[in-house]
Design a protein around this motif. Structure first.
Motif, short mmCIF file in Angstrom:
data_model
loop_
_atom_site.label_atom_id
_atom_site.label_comp_id
_atom_site.label_asym_id
_atom_site.label_seq_id
_atom_site.Cartn_x
_atom_site.Cartn_y
_atom_site.Cartn_z
N ALA A 110 98.11 -2.13 83.51
CA ALA A 110 99.29 -2.70 83.55
C ALA A 110 99.48 -4.09 83.08
O ALA A 110 100.44 -4.50 82.34
CB ALA A 110 99.89 -2.61 85.25
N GLN A 141 103.05 3.75 84.34
CA GLN A 141 104.29 3.52 84.99
C GLN A 141 104.97 4.97 85.45
O GLN A 141 106.24 5.04 85.80
CB GLN A 141 105.35 3.06 83.88
CG GLN A 141 105.24 1.57 83.41
CD GLN A 141 105.95 1.19 82.26
OE1 GLN A 141 106.08 2.05 81.40
NE2 GLN A 141 106.55 -0.08 82.49
N SER A 154 99.56 2.12 90.95
CA SER A 154 99.79 0.69 90.87
C SER A 154 98.57 -0.03 91.26
O SER A 154 98.10 -0.93 90.66
CB SER A 154 100.73 0.19 91.52
OG SER A 154 100.71 0.45 92.85
#
Length: 319
Positions: free
Chosen positions: A229, A199, A222
């Motif tokens: 995640a 994050q 990401s």
């Protein structure tokens, strides 16, 4: 012939310190393989000046180019350069085109003018073109850390490059250097790890560089840390999932208990109904038997007895 003898005499005089010389330890000039490099003299050639370029081969100086009385001569007896040399007739600067590994080394410049003799050394260092470096993630290496009462999922990354020499590999967070590693040997593979929170909103980049160039690759957290995640998302919704599953189990247990109680009740009711039906059938059968018996008695008894005392007979039968 005469100017060659003069040049040799000048070298001897310089060696013995008769003439002033600007030799120094030599200037290092990095260059990329396949590029061109120019070794500059920083002077303007006059009519009687002599500019002589030599290249050190096997610890021996070999003449490769010369300007004498404004006449340019290129020498390549060992065929090392193969038409790659070019000398500027105005300045005497030497250019090497499409440079290769065999062209690296010491280049020595001898400048003879009316005022002085100048001697310079250039050290040409060739570097291979930088290979492409790669940022990858170890999807099986996701770790958790807790800070300020919250749990964070960390992602393990590595920046790597293969078959390199004289390069550095570095991780940057924004413009701040986080870590780096260097190598000077040939054909060495480098790898530099990094651990970040998936994050994390900071900008991370991996930079590979040598003395004359660099390449930067930015990190896409990401994209590379999606496994971590997903794991973090699973940890986030796990309490909700547990609560829902618990409620479902409770509802199923209660439903089974209600169904079992209803089944038992229906079975008991069915048994009771069966007993009542059996009792009714037995009673009906008994009355029917008595009536049949009476008819049989009336049929077989003597006419006198049945006629004289019928009431007594019925009384006796129903006792």
């Amino acid at each position: 012939m005469i100017h060659n003898i003069f040049f040799i005499l000048c070298l001897l005089l310089i060696t013995n310190g008769v003439f002033g010389a600007d030799a120094g330890a030599g200037k290092s000039i990095p260059v990329m393989e396949g590029d061109s490099v120019t070794l500059k003299t920083k002077l303007k050639v006059q009519g009687d000046d002599q500019i002589l370029w030599m290249f050190e081969v096997n610890n021996s100086d070999t003449r490769i180019a010369e300007i004498y009385k404004l006449v340019i001569s290129i020498y390549d007896s060992n065929e090392i350069f193969k038409n790659r040399l070019q000398i500027d007739n105005q300045t005497g600067s030497l250019t090497i085109r499409n440079i290769r590994t065999e062209h690296t080394g010491l280049y020595k410049l001898q400048i003879l003018t009316k005022e002085k003799v100048t001697y310079r050394i250039f050290s040409v260092i060739m570097h291979a073109r930088l290979p492409v470096h790669v940022i990858s993630s170890n999807s099986s290496s996701c770790s958790s850390s807790s800070s300020s009462g919250s749990s964070n999922e960390n992602c393990s990354l590595v920046c790597s490059v293969v078959n390199v020499s004289d390069v550095s590999l570095s991780w940057y967070k924004g413009n701040s250097l986080l870590s780096n590693i260097s190598v000077s040997d040939f054909s060495i593979s480098l790898s530099l790890p990094l651990e970040v929170e998936y994050q994390d909103k900071n900008t991370y980049s991996c930079v590979i560089n040598n003395p004359i160039s660099n390449q930067t690759k930015h990190l896409n957290i990401s994209q590379l840390c999606h496994k971590c995640a997903e794991r973090h998302h699973l940890y986030t919704i796990m309490p909700v999932v547990v609560a829902v599953v618990t409620l479902l189990v409770v509802f199923v247990v209660l439903g089974l208990q209600c169904l079992r109680a209803r089944t038992i009740q229906e079975q008991q009711k069915a048994v009771q109904t069966s007993e009542e039906e059996i009792h009714y059938e037995e009673t009906t059968f008994s009355e029917h038997s008595v009536r049949s018996m009476v008819r049989n008695i009336f049929a077989v008894c003597s006419a006198s007895v049945c006629l004289l005392k019928p009431q007594l007979l019925l009384v006796e039968l129903y006792k």
